[in-house]
Scaffold this active site. Structure first.
Site, mmCIF file in Angstrom:
data_model
loop_
_atom_site.group_PDB
_atom_site.id
_atom_site.type_symbol
_atom_site.label_atom_id
_atom_site.label_comp_id
_atom_site.label_asym_id
_atom_site.label_seq_id
_atom_site.Cartn_x
_atom_site.Cartn_y
_atom_site.Cartn_z
ATOM 1 N N CYS A 98 20.242 -108.911 -65.720
ATOM 2 C CA CYS A 98 21.454 -108.758 -64.927
ATOM 3 C C CYS A 98 22.494 -109.805 -65.335
ATOM 4 C CB CYS A 98 21.125 -108.791 -63.441
ATOM 5 S SG CYS A 98 22.450 -108.120 -62.392
ATOM 6 N N HIS A 232 16.583 -104.924 -62.684
ATOM 7 C CA HIS A 232 15.777 -106.089 -62.305
ATOM 8 C C HIS A 232 14.280 -105.771 -62.360
ATOM 9 C CE1 HIS A 232 18.832 -108.945 -60.717
ATOM 10 N NE2 HIS A 232 19.549 -107.840 -60.528
ATOM 11 N N GLU A 234 11.896 -107.885 -62.301
ATOM 12 C CA GLU A 234 11.177 -108.819 -61.430
ATOM 13 C C GLU A 234 11.145 -108.342 -59.989
ATOM 14 O OE1 GLU A 234 15.413 -110.116 -60.693
ATOM 15 O OE2 GLU A 234 14.259 -109.134 -62.272
#
Length: 268
Positions: A98, A232, A234
């Site tokens: 990002c 994302h 994660e």
């Protein structure tokens, strides 16, 4: 198995550093993951020589006040240029998520190669909608030789950004990235078979949430050791993080975990 040392490099405004460090730790890095403030690296650039993986996490570095990732990128190109050059010259990995992707592009590390004079053939700017977009998307892997994407074909993951529209400096650039294996990830429809060429037919929101050229959600470098992506990973380490995990019968790990595990396995 050898465990690489990971530097999760944060700046004022970064807000995904802890989640990203946890993702690497969960991929068997354990306590070999350090969250390092860029000011610490500015004081001692040689600290970067300790690490095998550099990750720039998501957030809003320096508040995106003069453009997403611009100030953070300036640190990398000017203040830390020699340290970054040494790092990239070694057998190392770089991941930008990002805002981290925005930094890598603004610094010229992606699409690369980074020149000391700076500059890039790409940029990331405002979504075509003009607003912040937060939703789940489906990605197709279009550069499977990239270290982070090995063994993956397609997966779902969340996006959350306002300036995720990837643009090239001229009309021939997309074809160059595809030919060089740098068009790493593309937004695709969330249901149905994968298109033969995900870059060929422009998609509208919500499937392509920002209007990126060639539906690109991520870029790699020519070596396959650098990856930047707007979504994302994660935020999808566990199946239960998917909004439809019960309906879809998901269990175990989320698809995003594979990106971090691939990075660690590379050094085995």
């Amino acid at each position: 198995m050898p465990v690489p040392r990971v530097c999760v490099l944060r700046a004022p405004g970064t807000n995904c550093d802890r989640e990203t460090a946890f993702a690497f730790a969960s991929a068997d890095c354990g306590d070999a993951v350090d969250v390092l403030h860029v000011f610490r690296l500015l004081e001692s650039p040689e600290l970067l020589d300790r690490y095998q993986i550099l990750c720039l996490p998501g957030g809003f570095s320096y508040g995106d006040d003069v453009g997403s990732g611009v100030v953070f990128a300036r640190h990398l190109t000017e203040d830390l240029g020699e340290a970054i050059d040494r790092f990239l010259a070694r057998d190392t990995l770089v991941l930008g998520i990002c805002n981290g992707f925005q930094v890598l592009v603004k610094a010229g590390i992606l699409p690369g190669p980074r020149g000391r004079e700076g500059g890039s053939t790409a940029t990331l700017t405002w979504n075509t909608s003009g607003v912040f977009t937060d939703r789940w998307v489906r990605l197709a892997v279009t550069a499977s030789e990239n270290v982070f994407l090995r063994g993956l074909t397609d997966f779902e993951v969340p996006v959350a950004h306002a300036e995720g529209r990837l643009l090239a400096d001229d009309g021939s650039r997309l074809a160059e990235w595809v030919a060089a294996g740098q068009a790493a990830l593309c937004y695709v429809p969330r249901s149905g078979p994968l298109p033969d060429d995900p870059t060929a037919t422009p998609l509208d929101p919500p499937e392509n949430p920002n209007g990126s050229v060639g539906n690109l959600a991520g870029l790699g470098d020519s070596s396959g050791r650098v990856l930047g992506l707007m979504p994302h990973p994660e935020r999808f380490l566990f199946a239960t993080q998917h909004p439809q995990w019960t309906r879809l019968g998901l269990s175990g790990e989320g698809a995003g975990a594979a990106i971090f595990k691939n990075a660690v396995v590379y050094f085995a």
